[in-house]
Scaffold this motif. Structure first.
Motif, mmCIF file in Angstrom:
data_model
loop_
_atom_site.group_PDB
_atom_site.id
_atom_site.type_symbol
_atom_site.label_atom_id
_atom_site.label_comp_id
_atom_site.label_asym_id
_atom_site.label_seq_id
_atom_site.Cartn_x
_atom_site.Cartn_y
_atom_site.Cartn_z
ATOM 1 N N GLU A 1 -5.523 3.957 5.314
ATOM 2 C CA GLU A 1 -6.339 3.608 4.156
ATOM 3 C C GLU A 1 -7.172 2.373 4.459
ATOM 4 O O GLU A 1 -6.692 1.449 5.116
ATOM 5 C CB GLU A 1 -5.425 3.308 2.949
ATOM 6 N N ASP A 2 -8.430 2.391 4.035
ATOM 7 C CA ASP A 2 -9.258 1.199 4.147
ATOM 8 C C ASP A 2 -9.827 0.915 2.762
ATOM 9 O O ASP A 2 -10.317 1.822 2.090
ATOM 10 C CB ASP A 2 -10.372 1.389 5.170
ATOM 11 N N ALA A 3 -9.719 -0.349 2.338
ATOM 12 C CA ALA A 3 -10.128 -0.683 0.971
ATOM 13 C C ALA A 3 -10.989 -1.923 0.982
ATOM 14 O O ALA A 3 -11.003 -2.687 1.950
ATOM 15 C CB ALA A 3 -8.885 -0.917 0.106
ATOM 16 N N LYS B 1 0.838 -1.201 0.000
ATOM 17 C CA LYS B 1 0.000 0.000 0.000
ATOM 18 C C LYS B 1 0.873 1.250 0.000
ATOM 19 O O LYS B 1 0.587 2.218 -0.712
ATOM 20 C CB LYS B 1 -0.909 0.028 1.236
ATOM 21 N N SER C 1 -13.446 -7.394 3.286
ATOM 22 C CA SER C 1 -12.504 -8.002 2.343
ATOM 23 C C SER C 1 -11.274 -8.594 3.012
ATOM 24 O O SER C 1 -10.796 -9.662 2.608
ATOM 25 C CB SER C 1 -12.070 -6.978 1.289
ATOM 26 N N SER C 2 -10.762 -7.916 4.027
ATOM 27 C CA SER C 2 -9.530 -8.430 4.625
ATOM 28 C C SER C 2 -9.824 -9.744 5.367
ATOM 29 O O SER C 2 -9.063 -10.710 5.255
ATOM 30 C CB SER C 2 -8.897 -7.337 5.482
ATOM 31 N N HIS D 1 -8.012 1.975 -7.644
ATOM 32 C CA HIS D 1 -8.752 2.693 -6.613
ATOM 33 C C HIS D 1 -7.816 3.475 -5.696
ATOM 34 O O HIS D 1 -8.056 4.626 -5.378
ATOM 35 C CB HIS D 1 -9.584 1.674 -5.821
ATOM 36 N N ARG D 2 -6.707 2.831 -5.302
ATOM 37 C CA ARG D 2 -5.769 3.482 -4.384
ATOM 38 C C ARG D 2 -5.075 4.654 -5.083
ATOM 39 O O ARG D 2 -4.855 5.707 -4.473
ATOM 40 C CB ARG D 2 -4.739 2.436 -3.901
ATOM 41 N N GLY E 1 -3.326 -9.393 -1.999
ATOM 42 C CA GLY E 1 -4.765 -9.622 -1.845
ATOM 43 C C GLY E 1 -5.413 -10.219 -3.081
ATOM 44 O O GLY E 1 -4.944 -11.222 -3.647
ATOM 45 N N PHE E 2 -6.497 -9.577 -3.534
ATOM 46 C CA PHE E 2 -7.265 -10.098 -4.666
ATOM 47 C C PHE E 2 -6.717 -9.649 -6.024
ATOM 48 O O PHE E 2 -7.379 -9.842 -7.042
ATOM 49 C CB PHE E 2 -8.745 -9.699 -4.503
ATOM 50 N N ASP E 3 -5.529 -9.074 -6.041
ATOM 51 C CA ASP E 3 -4.941 -8.612 -7.315
ATOM 52 C C ASP E 3 -4.912 -9.680 -8.412
ATOM 53 O O ASP E 3 -5.165 -9.357 -9.579
ATOM 54 C CB ASP E 3 -3.515 -8.081 -7.094
ATOM 55 N N GLU F 1 2.388 1.782 -3.438
ATOM 56 C CA GLU F 1 1.424 2.269 -4.429
ATOM 57 C C GLU F 1 1.047 3.732 -4.195
ATOM 58 O O GLU F 1 1.003 4.532 -5.133
ATOM 59 C CB GLU F 1 0.183 1.371 -4.419
HETATM 60 P P1 IMP Z 1 -7.660 -3.349 4.087
HETATM 61 O O1 IMP Z 1 -8.623 -3.692 5.175
HETATM 62 O O2 IMP Z 1 -7.785 -1.938 3.623
HETATM 63 O O3 IMP Z 1 -6.246 -3.716 4.375
HETATM 64 O O4 IMP Z 1 -8.032 -4.175 2.787
HETATM 65 C C1 IMP Z 1 -9.000 -5.150 2.765
HETATM 66 C C2 IMP Z 1 -8.630 -6.299 1.873
HETATM 67 O O5 IMP Z 1 -9.058 -5.980 0.561
HETATM 68 C C3 IMP Z 1 -7.159 -6.637 1.775
HETATM 69 O O6 IMP Z 1 -6.788 -7.587 2.719
HETATM 70 C C4 IMP Z 1 -7.068 -7.230 0.399
HETATM 71 O O7 IMP Z 1 -7.381 -8.594 0.451
HETATM 72 C C5 IMP Z 1 -8.151 -6.492 -0.345
HETATM 73 N N1 IMP Z 1 -7.582 -5.384 -1.091
HETATM 74 C C6 IMP Z 1 -7.597 -4.071 -0.780
HETATM 75 N N2 IMP Z 1 -6.957 -3.358 -1.707
HETATM 76 C C7 IMP Z 1 -6.515 -4.243 -2.603
HETATM 77 C C8 IMP Z 1 -5.750 -4.109 -3.784
HETATM 78 O O8 IMP Z 1 -5.306 -3.040 -4.215
HETATM 79 N N3 IMP Z 1 -5.513 -5.257 -4.429
HETATM 80 C C9 IMP Z 1 -5.955 -6.466 -4.008
HETATM 81 N N4 IMP Z 1 -6.626 -6.645 -2.911
HETATM 82 C C10 IMP Z 1 -6.910 -5.527 -2.205
#
Ligand code: IMP
Length: 195
Positions: A71-73, A18, A88-89, A175-176, A148-150, A21
């Motif tokens: 950051e939360d994704a 992260k 997702s995590s 997205h990031r 992750g899901f890349d 990026e």
């Molecule tokens: P986090 O809670 O923000 O760390 O992200 C949640 C989860 O989403 C991560 O553990 C990844 O599995 C997935 N994720 C978030 N961003 C990405 C990305 O850029 N690529 C792939 N997987 C992502």
């Protein structure tokens, strides 16, 4: 003459990818995120990435007393009504890429959205920056880059997964990258926020 000095900003995360990026974007605009994995982890239970990121950033700021980003994704899959989204995590740690592919076996609608929310906490409060990318979930994992899901996410307009791209290529589309560009614009307008 050396390169101009980059203004540093703490990034409360233990995910080095992260940081890499976000820095693809931030370095171009005169800033550099520096990983600070030491801040206490506050993971609010919420379906809103914004709420999770804002709470984590506020907690990190209270601890560090210096401007900090968090950051939360999440990956929102259309055919699963947005699952795993904010979870997702957890889903990645439990069923992983293979498990998600299994949930989509025989499903024709492969549409999905990756969302990133960067929260900056500073003296003036918390500001949020959101970025999104539309794409499709591949039928099988491809590539060894990213995290992750890349390996199963193919952004719109591309034939390759994020895991088949360099960090620079991924960030142009991701997205990031989009969230980081918004942060960068804001920092340029509010340089005093990092004091
Ligand atoms: P986090 O809670 O923000 O760390 O992200 C949640 C989860 O989403 C991560 O553990 C990844 O599995 C997935 N994720 C978030 N961003 C990405 C990305 O850029 N690529 C792939 N997987 C992502």
């Amino acid at each position: 003459m050396g390169a101009p000095r980059l203004r540093r900003i703490l990034f409360a995360t233990s995910n080095a990818r992260k940081v890499e990026e976000v820095n693809v974007v931030l370095r171009r605009c005169g800033f550099e995120a520096v990983a600070h994995p030491g801040a206490p982890k506050v993971e609010l239970q919420s379906e809103s990435l914004e709420a999770v990121a804002a709470a984590a950033a506020a907690a990190a700021y209270a601890f560090l007393r210096r401007p900090v980003i968090v950051e939360d994704a999440g990956l929102f899959v259309d055919a699963l009504n947005g699952f795993p989204g904010p979870y997702s995590s957890y889903v990645y740690r439990t069923i992983g890429v293979r498990g998600l592919l299994k949930l989509l076996e025989g499903v024709e609608d492969r549409g999905a959205t990756f969302v990133s929310v960067i929260a900056l906490a500073y003296r003036g409060g918390v500001v949020l920056f959101r970025g999104e990318v539309r794409g499709a979930i591949a039928r099988e994992p491809r590539g060894s880059g990213g995290f992750g899901f890349d390996p199963i996410f193919v952004p719109e307009g591309s034939t390759r997964t994020f895991a088949e791209m360099s960090a620079e290529e991924k960030t142009e589309l991701s997205h990031r990258g989009a969230a980081a560009r918004r942060l960068c614009e804001w920092l340029r307008e509010h340089p005093e926020a990092l004091e």
